[in-house]
Scaffold this active site. Structure first.
Site, PDB file in Angstrom:
ATOM      1  N   GLU A   1       0.868  -1.077  -0.119  1.00 25.44           N
ATOM      2  CA  GLU A   1       0.078   0.017  -0.068  1.00 25.44           C
ATOM      3  C   GLU A   1       0.828   1.100  -0.043  1.00 25.44           C
ATOM      4  O   GLU A   1       2.214   1.124   0.473  1.00 25.44           O
ATOM      5  CB  GLU A   1      -0.877  -0.016   1.333  1.00 25.44           C
ATOM      6  N   ALA A   2       0.458   2.323  -0.575  1.00 28.44           N
ATOM      7  CA  ALA A   2       1.313   3.436  -0.744  1.00 28.44           C
ATOM      8  C   ALA A   2       0.513   4.769  -0.544  1.00 28.44           C
ATOM      9  O   ALA A   2      -0.755   4.701  -0.665  1.00 28.44           O
ATOM     10  CB  ALA A   2       1.915   3.434  -2.256  1.00 28.44           C
TER      11      ALA A   2
ATOM     12  N   ASP B   1       3.030  -3.501  -8.089  1.00 31.32           N
ATOM     13  CA  ASP B   1       3.905  -3.477  -6.850  1.00 31.32           C
ATOM     14  C   ASP B   1       5.544  -3.478  -7.147  1.00 31.32           C
ATOM     15  O   ASP B   1       6.238  -2.579  -6.540  1.00 31.32           O
ATOM     16  CB  ASP B   1       3.549  -4.727  -5.893  1.00 31.32           C
TER      17      ASP B   1
ATOM     18  N   HIS C   1      -7.954  -3.390   0.111  1.00 30.18           N
ATOM     19  CA  HIS C   1      -6.784  -2.195   0.415  1.00 30.18           C
ATOM     20  C   HIS C   1      -6.031  -2.402   1.705  1.00 30.18           C
ATOM     21  O   HIS C   1      -5.357  -1.534   1.855  1.00 30.18           O
ATOM     22  CB  HIS C   1      -7.349  -1.107  -0.008  1.00 30.18           C
TER      23      HIS C   1
ATOM     24  N   ASP D   1      -5.284  -8.045   1.362  1.00 28.83           N
ATOM     25  CA  ASP D   1      -5.171  -8.342  -0.115  1.00 28.83           C
ATOM     26  C   ASP D   1      -4.079  -9.277  -0.281  1.00 28.83           C
ATOM     27  O   ASP D   1      -4.202 -10.129  -1.305  1.00 28.83           O
ATOM     28  CB  ASP D   1      -4.564  -6.872  -0.764  1.00 28.83           C
TER      29      ASP D   1
HETATM   30  P1  AMP Z   1      -4.265  -1.935  -3.620  1.00 29.17           P
HETATM   31  O1  AMP Z   1      -3.263  -3.013  -3.557  1.00 29.17           O
HETATM   32  O2  AMP Z   1      -5.329  -2.156  -4.846  1.00 29.17           O
HETATM   33  O3  AMP Z   1      -4.833  -1.775  -2.506  1.00 29.17           O
HETATM   34  O4  AMP Z   1      -3.740  -0.381  -4.037  1.00 29.17           O
HETATM   35  C1  AMP Z   1      -2.293  -0.209  -3.660  1.00 29.17           C
HETATM   36  C2  AMP Z   1      -2.166   1.282  -3.937  1.00 29.17           C
HETATM   37  O5  AMP Z   1      -2.515   1.823  -5.084  1.00 29.17           O
HETATM   38  C3  AMP Z   1      -2.820   1.902  -2.620  1.00 29.17           C
HETATM   39  O6  AMP Z   1      -2.173   1.998  -1.426  1.00 29.17           O
HETATM   40  C4  AMP Z   1      -2.912   3.206  -3.196  1.00 29.17           C
HETATM   41  O7  AMP Z   1      -1.774   3.883  -2.969  1.00 29.17           O
HETATM   42  C5  AMP Z   1      -3.141   3.084  -4.727  1.00 29.17           C
HETATM   43  N1  AMP Z   1      -4.484   3.169  -5.039  1.00 29.17           N
HETATM   44  C6  AMP Z   1      -5.184   2.032  -5.281  1.00 29.17           C
HETATM   45  N2  AMP Z   1      -6.750   2.183  -5.410  1.00 29.17           N
HETATM   46  C7  AMP Z   1      -6.729   3.622  -5.531  1.00 29.17           C
HETATM   47  C8  AMP Z   1      -7.767   4.548  -5.716  1.00 29.17           C
HETATM   48  N3  AMP Z   1      -9.109   4.066  -6.083  1.00 29.17           N
HETATM   49  N4  AMP Z   1      -7.481   5.860  -5.688  1.00 29.17           N
HETATM   50  C9  AMP Z   1      -6.203   5.950  -5.558  1.00 29.17           C
HETATM   51  N5  AMP Z   1      -5.089   5.336  -5.330  1.00 29.17           N
HETATM   52  C10 AMP Z   1      -5.480   4.066  -5.099  1.00 29.17           C
HETATM   53 MG    MG Z   2      -3.736  -3.523  -1.621  1.00 28.94          MG
HETATM   54 MG    MG Z   3      -2.358  -4.453  -4.750  1.00 27.86          MG
END
Ligand code: AMP
Ligand code: MG
Ligand code: MG
Length: 397
Positions: free
Chosen positions: A118-119, A213, A269, A274
């Site tokens: 996560e970022a 990632d 998320h 995840d």
């Molecule tokens: P995820 O692994 O799908 O949870 O996403 C990894 C990272 O992508 C998150 O920690 C966010 O930094 C970015 N991210 C994911 N979905 C969104 C979104 N809908 N809007 C903005 N940033 C997102």
């Molecule tokens: Mg994630």
């Molecule tokens: Mg992810």
């Protein structure tokens, strides 16, 4: 074979003269340009790799503004549809041609190391993104079980305050990142965890959902901060590609998990949740007879990111100067297991530069299928520290 690498922190960038003319600081254009250009995203995987750049979250796709509320509502109704579809498909054996547990396919790995970073983010442009949660789930392939998991929060240095959007999206709280460690330390701790679990002397592959990632986020941040990442992050299994190969459908992670007939566990998320769900899906694909292999790789020789606008430089410089040096970190060595694999998936060969020049006498890892007559089958290349027993006396050319 053990390779020791110094985790050198964030000094490389400062030695470069920054090309201020090349990028005007214009929010989205800047971020997209850096990520896309630096990561050399090919058109075929651009959709996956670039999905987390702010461009994805701009109004044209209708996802910004009331994004959180809108997404939750959409997801809820979509979920109901999917649950019904799943119920229908499992009773009608939609995927009946692959019956679970029936196919015993030889697997290329002993372990899967499932990662989901996560970022930092916001509903609009956000630069530079930094990893804030570093989770990893260890799957023993022979027993198809989760053997252990690792999780740490990481302190962002450029934008230490999380946006409300980011906190809502990831569920991560400000105090968790405030008490988090530097990315360099997280990489070392994670590496040590793999070492302690005995994974690094076995055949293992990093699994992620999409290429973002490893290909975008980790690579970008390491190059921005001058960190050397362990080489096992330079090739990975994008489970989304495997899922598509098996099911022929494109879904986000949650929908893919449900589409495969599994129950989503935990919070979407949350990096660890995840990763756990990605791990379940990987195990499910193996049960369905899929042989999981690397889907992507990238060069470990990419240069530090230097295309930073002059307006951004003072802030960047200050932050980089304040980053911990390698001596501040307890563990500074990264070890690579005896089964360090090349892109062909076979054990690397250690070779020595014999030709006269600055690299003469240095050892490097190359394609395991390398022969004197035909060279390597793949382009794998990695410098290594010379092993003790081979003191690198200048070789005769
Ligand atoms: P995820 O692994 O799908 O949870 O996403 C990894 C990272 O992508 C998150 O920690 C966010 O930094 C970015 N991210 C994911 N979905 C969104 C979104 N809908 N809007 C903005 N940033 C997102
Ligand atoms: Mg994630
Ligand atoms: Mg992810």
């Amino acid at each position: 074979m053990v390779i020791c690498r110094e985790l050198l922190l964030a000094r490389r960038l400062l030695g470069h003269s920054f090309n201020s003319a090349r990028f005007g600081y214009s929010g989205l254009r800047f971020q997209s340009s850096v990520v896309a250009a630096e990561c050399k995203i090919s058109s075929s995987d651009a959709a996956d790799s670039a999905r987390k750049t702010p461009g994805d979250f701009l109004p044209e796709d209708g996802r910004v503004g009331d994004l959180v509320v809108g997404e939750i509502l959409r997801e809820a109704s979509q979920e109901q549809r999917e649950i019904k579809e799943n119920a229908r498909s499992s009773s009608s054996k939609k995927y009946g041609e692959v019956s679970i547990d029936q196919k015993a396919v030889e697997q290329a790995f002993d372990y899967f190391v499932v990662i989901d970073f996560e970022a930092t983010c916001d509903s609009t442009v956000f630069f530079p993104q930094e990893i804030i949660e570093f989770p990893s789930v260890l799957v023993a392939v022979h027993s198809l079980s989760v053997e252990d998991s690792f999780q740490t929060y990481v302190k962002p240095t450029f934008n230490p305050q999380l946006t409300d959007f980011c906190k809502r999206l990831t569920g991560i709280e400000q105090t968790q990142v405030d008490n988090g460690m530097a990315l360099a330390e997280a990489l070392v701790k994670h590496d040590k965890w793999l070492e302690d679990k005995g994974v690094k002397s076995k055949r293992f592959g990093v699994i992620t959902w999409t290429d973002w990632d490893c290909k975008v986020m980790l690579d970008f941040e390491c190059r921005l901060k001058g960190l050397t990442k362990p080489s096992y992050f330079n090739k990975w299994i994008n489970l989304k590609s495997c899922f598509q190969e098996k099911f022929g459908d494109k879904f986000n992670l949650k929908k893919a998990v449900q589409h495969a007939g599994l129950q989503w566990q935990g919070r979407e998320h949350c990096g660890l949740d995840d990763a756990k769900n990605t791990a379940s899906l990987a195990m499910e694909l193996v049960k369905r007879g899929m042989q999981i292999g690397f889907t992507q790789h990238q060069s470990s020789r990419k240069p530090a990111i230097t295309n930073i606008s002059s307006e951004f430089m003072p802030k960047l410089k200050k932050i980089l100067e304040a980053l911990p040096r390698s001596s501040d970190i307890d563990e500074t060595s990264i070890t690579v297991g005896a089964d360090n694999l090349c892109y062909c998936g076979v054990k690397c060969k250690t070779r020595l530069v014999r030709k006269a020049g600055p690299n003469q006498g240095k050892f490097f890892l190359s394609c395991g299928n390398w022969t004197l007559t035909e060279g390597g089958k793949c382009t794998y290349f990695e410098w290594m520290n010379p092993p003790e027993q081979h003191s690198p006396s200048p070789a005769k050319s």
